[in-house]
Design a protein around this motif. Structure first.
Motif, PDB file in Angstrom:
ATOM      1  N   TRP A   3      26.033  41.320  39.275  1.00 35.89           N
ATOM      2  CA  TRP A   3      26.272  42.058  40.509  1.00 35.89           C
ATOM      3  C   TRP A   3      25.343  43.264  40.627  1.00 35.89           C
ATOM      4  O   TRP A   3      24.871  43.587  41.723  1.00 35.89           O
ATOM      5  CB  TRP A   3      27.728  42.492  40.576  1.00 35.89           C
ATOM      6  N   VAL A  67      29.718  41.479  52.314  1.00 37.33           N
ATOM      7  CA  VAL A  67      29.268  41.356  50.922  1.00 37.33           C
ATOM      8  C   VAL A  67      27.903  42.018  50.745  1.00 37.33           C
ATOM      9  O   VAL A  67      27.691  42.798  49.804  1.00 37.33           O
ATOM     10  CB  VAL A  67      29.205  39.873  50.503  1.00 37.33           C
ATOM     11  N   ALA A 140      33.623  40.236  39.682  1.00 41.20           N
ATOM     12  CA  ALA A 140      33.512  40.716  41.059  1.00 41.20           C
ATOM     13  C   ALA A 140      34.473  41.866  41.310  1.00 41.20           C
ATOM     14  O   ALA A 140      34.145  42.839  41.994  1.00 41.20           O
ATOM     15  CB  ALA A 140      33.774  39.569  42.031  1.00 41.20           C
ATOM     16  N   TRP A 144      33.515  45.606  42.466  1.00 42.29           N
ATOM     17  CA  TRP A 144      34.122  46.101  43.700  1.00 42.29           C
ATOM     18  C   TRP A 144      34.787  47.453  43.471  1.00 42.29           C
ATOM     19  O   TRP A 144      34.606  48.406  44.240  1.00 42.29           O
ATOM     20  CB  TRP A 144      35.112  45.060  44.198  1.00 42.29           C
TER      21      TRP A 144
END
Length: 281
Positions: A3, A67, A140, A144
């Motif tokens: 990420w 996103v 994720a 986040w």
């Protein structure tokens, strides 16, 4: 690691150009993967929203763009968001008037537009805590959480909501609740219609507001046609002078009603993929 690498790549793009990759990814998910597409179309039909297939396509595009915007925001943690997120001066004046009362502010929000971008923008103007849930995808979820925390959004775990929220409000801060999620418990809930069908609603946000005598601001995010975002203040609900279970229910119905009307006016802005009408656990 994945990420962070993606964030570094996306951060090289201008914010205003993120709609194109968002549209491409959204179209792929809608047409090829079709994740929860039938569920969303059924919900739209039940709510009597015209052209449900077209609306769902817009929902996928908006979510995919979210996103990319989250990746961009994470890759540029010090970049100002004000050029891309607008707040009507009159709406902000009303929020400041609520905060000036010294009892904090409860924000009742929903999954409209880019809700994370709206939260990060608010956190830059006033101390903000958000009652959050976790995603099942651990990497994720960690990314986040970190992305929001880097923008001064304090995260509150559901199991500590009452205590933590009361502390924030009594110190004059802001606590945000997502009121369009299906409850994960059987107590502290009420049932009333939402978007064309009976739905269970968690009353925690109105209970906290009643106990702390804090006003409730119903706030959502709106994605504009040019890709910018706007914070929309839909309603302000004053707290009761004394504790009242009737007020708790009425405030819950009034807040969800404001969200219902907004979604009907802007159907592609809401998360129709969410299983909002689940039975209680």
């Amino acid at each position: 690691m994945l990420w962070s690498c993606l964030a570094a790549i996306v951060a090289r793009l201008p914010f205003g150009s993120l709609r194109l990759p968002g549209a491409l990814l959204g179209s792929f998910v809608a047409c090829v993967l079709r994740i929860r597409r039938s569920h969303a179309i059924a919900a739209l039909r039940r709510a009597r929203i015209p052209r449900p297939s077209s609306v769902v396509a817009g929902v996928y595009r908006s979510l995919a763009t979210n996103v990319f915007e989250l990746l961009w925001m994470s890759g540029r943690p010090s970049a100002p968001l004000d050029p891309w997120v607008g707040i009507d001066p009159n709406d902000w004046s009303r929020l400041e008037a609520c905060l000036a009362k010294g009892r904090g502010l409860v924000v009742a929000s929903a999954h409209c537009g880019n809700w994370d971008l709206i939260a990060c923008t608010m956190a830059n103007r006033a101390p903000l805590s958000v009652v959050t849930r976790h995603m099942s995808w651990r990497s994720a979820n960690a990314f986040w959480m970190k992305s929001r925390a880097s923008r001064r959004v304090r995260l509150v775990e559901p199991h500590e909501t009452i205590h933590a929220a009361s502390h924030v409000l009594r110190s004059g801060g802001v606590v945000a609740f997502m009121i369009d999620q299906a409850p994960e418990r059987r107590h502290g809930v009420v049932q009333h219609p939402f978007l064309g069908a009976p739905a269970w609603h968690d009353t925690t946000f109105s209970v906290v507001a009643m106990r702390c005598r804090s006003p409730i601001a119903v706030i959502v995010g709106l994605r504009e046609p040019d890709g910018r975002h706007r914070l929309r203040l839909l309603d302000v609900i004053d707290p009761p002078s004394s504790r009242s279970t009737a007020w708790v229910r009425q405030a819950c119905e009034r807040a969800s009603g404001a969200v219902d009307r907004f979604v009907r006016e802007n159907p592609a802005q809401w998360l129709w993929l969410h299983r909002r009408w689940k039975d209680l656990p």
